[in-house]
Design a protein around this motif. Structure first.
Motif, short mmCIF file in Angstrom:
data_model
loop_
_atom_site.label_atom_id
_atom_site.label_comp_id
_atom_site.label_asym_id
_atom_site.label_seq_id
_atom_site.Cartn_x
_atom_site.Cartn_y
_atom_site.Cartn_z
N THR A 1 -5.31 -12.14 76.06
CA THR A 1 -3.85 -12.01 77.13
C THR A 1 -3.89 -12.59 77.82
O THR A 1 -2.39 -12.64 78.54
CB THR A 1 -4.83 -9.85 78.05
N GLY A 2 -4.61 -13.75 77.57
CA GLY A 2 -4.19 -15.06 78.17
C GLY A 2 -2.55 -15.37 77.85
O GLY A 2 -2.08 -16.15 77.88
N ARG A 3 -3.00 -15.35 76.26
CA ARG A 3 -2.20 -15.62 75.49
C ARG A 3 -0.28 -15.20 74.90
O ARG A 3 0.41 -15.78 74.74
CB ARG A 3 -2.45 -15.79 73.59
N THR A 4 -0.77 -13.58 75.25
CA THR A 4 0.52 -13.16 75.12
C THR A 4 0.93 -12.71 75.97
O THR A 4 2.78 -12.04 76.69
CB THR A 4 -0.42 -11.43 74.28
N ASP A 5 0.34 -12.58 77.62
CA ASP A 5 1.00 -12.18 79.11
C ASP A 5 0.60 -10.46 78.72
O ASP A 5 1.65 -9.86 79.37
CB ASP A 5 1.89 -12.54 79.47
N ARG A 6 -0.18 -9.57 78.09
CA ARG A 6 0.33 -8.59 78.06
C ARG A 6 -2.24 -7.91 79.09
O ARG A 6 -2.28 -8.68 79.33
CB ARG A 6 -0.53 -7.71 76.45
N VAL A 7 -1.64 -7.03 79.64
CA VAL A 7 -2.10 -5.90 79.27
C VAL A 7 -3.66 -4.86 79.04
O VAL A 7 -2.85 -4.35 78.12
CB VAL A 7 -2.20 -5.55 81.72
N VAL A 8 -4.45 -5.06 78.83
CA VAL A 8 -5.22 -4.34 77.97
C VAL A 8 -6.95 -4.29 78.81
O VAL A 8 -6.87 -4.34 79.60
CB VAL A 8 -6.47 -5.64 76.66
N GLU A 9 -6.60 -2.81 78.34
CA GLU A 9 -7.61 -1.79 79.26
C GLU A 9 -8.86 -1.90 78.14
O GLU A 9 -8.42 -1.06 76.71
CB GLU A 9 -7.07 0.03 79.24
N VAL A 10 -9.99 -1.29 78.05
CA VAL A 10 -11.17 -1.78 77.34
C VAL A 10 -11.77 -0.18 78.12
O VAL A 10 -12.29 -0.60 79.86
CB VAL A 10 -12.47 -2.78 77.72
N SER A 11 -12.55 0.48 77.73
CA SER A 11 -13.02 1.33 78.10
C SER A 11 -14.59 1.84 77.33
O SER A 11 -14.14 1.58 76.21
CB SER A 11 -11.88 3.31 78.01
N LEU A 12 -14.81 2.05 77.94
CA LEU A 12 -16.67 2.92 77.72
C LEU A 12 -17.50 3.87 78.42
O LEU A 12 -17.75 3.23 79.42
CB LEU A 12 -17.93 0.78 77.53
N GLY A 13 -18.11 4.70 77.87
CA GLY A 13 -18.01 5.76 78.56
C GLY A 13 -17.22 6.79 79.85
O GLY A 13 -17.81 6.66 80.61
N GLY A 14 -16.47 6.55 79.46
CA GLY A 14 -14.84 6.46 80.46
C GLY A 14 -15.31 5.64 82.31
O GLY A 14 -14.09 5.65 82.54
N ASP A 15 -15.34 4.50 81.88
CA ASP A 15 -15.46 3.23 82.72
C ASP A 15 -14.84 1.89 81.99
O ASP A 15 -14.73 1.59 80.96
CB ASP A 15 -16.68 2.50 82.66
N THR A 16 -13.21 1.86 82.28
CA THR A 16 -12.65 1.75 81.97
C THR A 16 -12.25 -0.18 82.78
O THR A 16 -12.87 -0.36 83.98
CB THR A 16 -10.86 1.83 82.21
N LEU A 17 -12.27 -1.26 82.32
CA LEU A 17 -11.96 -2.82 82.91
C LEU A 17 -10.58 -2.54 82.43
O LEU A 17 -10.04 -2.48 80.81
CB LEU A 17 -13.17 -3.31 81.62
N LYS A 18 -10.10 -3.63 83.28
CA LYS A 18 -8.30 -3.56 82.79
C LYS A 18 -8.22 -4.93 82.86
O LYS A 18 -8.82 -5.96 83.81
CB LYS A 18 -7.20 -3.44 84.10
#
Length: 125
Positions: free
Chosen positions: A84-101
């Motif tokens: 994300t630092g290289r691409t200026d994109r936002v990525v969400e990572v979800s595990l068990g219904g808990d999401t990290l943006k």
């Protein structure tokens, strides 16, 4: 640890992204994740879409990541952070219904957010 841990990873589209462009950039993230200690990184299809996705247009940009090693979760999140630092994109990572943006916040802020999220899932891995 169970046989594997499944994560949902979503590259958020930019307002002017078309589905092909989003699929291409998601493919680049997928290639980087495949270099890690993971069982598989698969594009999500309508048949395997997460519960909160709605239709084909929303599954473009989604990846299903299957982890086999307890420490692989941190490695995947760190790889996403770097990407994300290289691409200026936002990525969400979800595990068990808990999401990290994962976004372009400062390094210290992102590390604090990631550490808190990983701590919540320490027992899952």
């Amino acid at each position: 640890m169970s046989d594997f841990v499944g994560l949902s990873v979503r590259v958020q589209p930019l307002p002017d992204d078309d589905p092909e462009e989003l699929a291409e950039i998601t493919g680049r993230l997928r290639a980087e994740l495949l270099d890690l200690d993971v069982m598989a990184v698969d594009p999500v299809s309508e048949a395997t879409e997460p519960e909160h996705a709605k239709g084909l247009a929303t599954v473009v940009g989604w990846l299903a990541v299957h982890l086999r090693a307890a420490d692989a979760l941190r490695g995947v999140v760190q790889a996403v952070r770097s990407w994300t630092g290289r691409t200026d994109r936002v990525v969400e990572v979800s595990l068990g219904g808990d999401t990290l943006k994962v976004t372009g916040v400062t390094s210290a802020q992102q590390e604090a957010i990631i550490s808190a999220w990983l701590a919540r899932h320490a027992a899952d891995t």
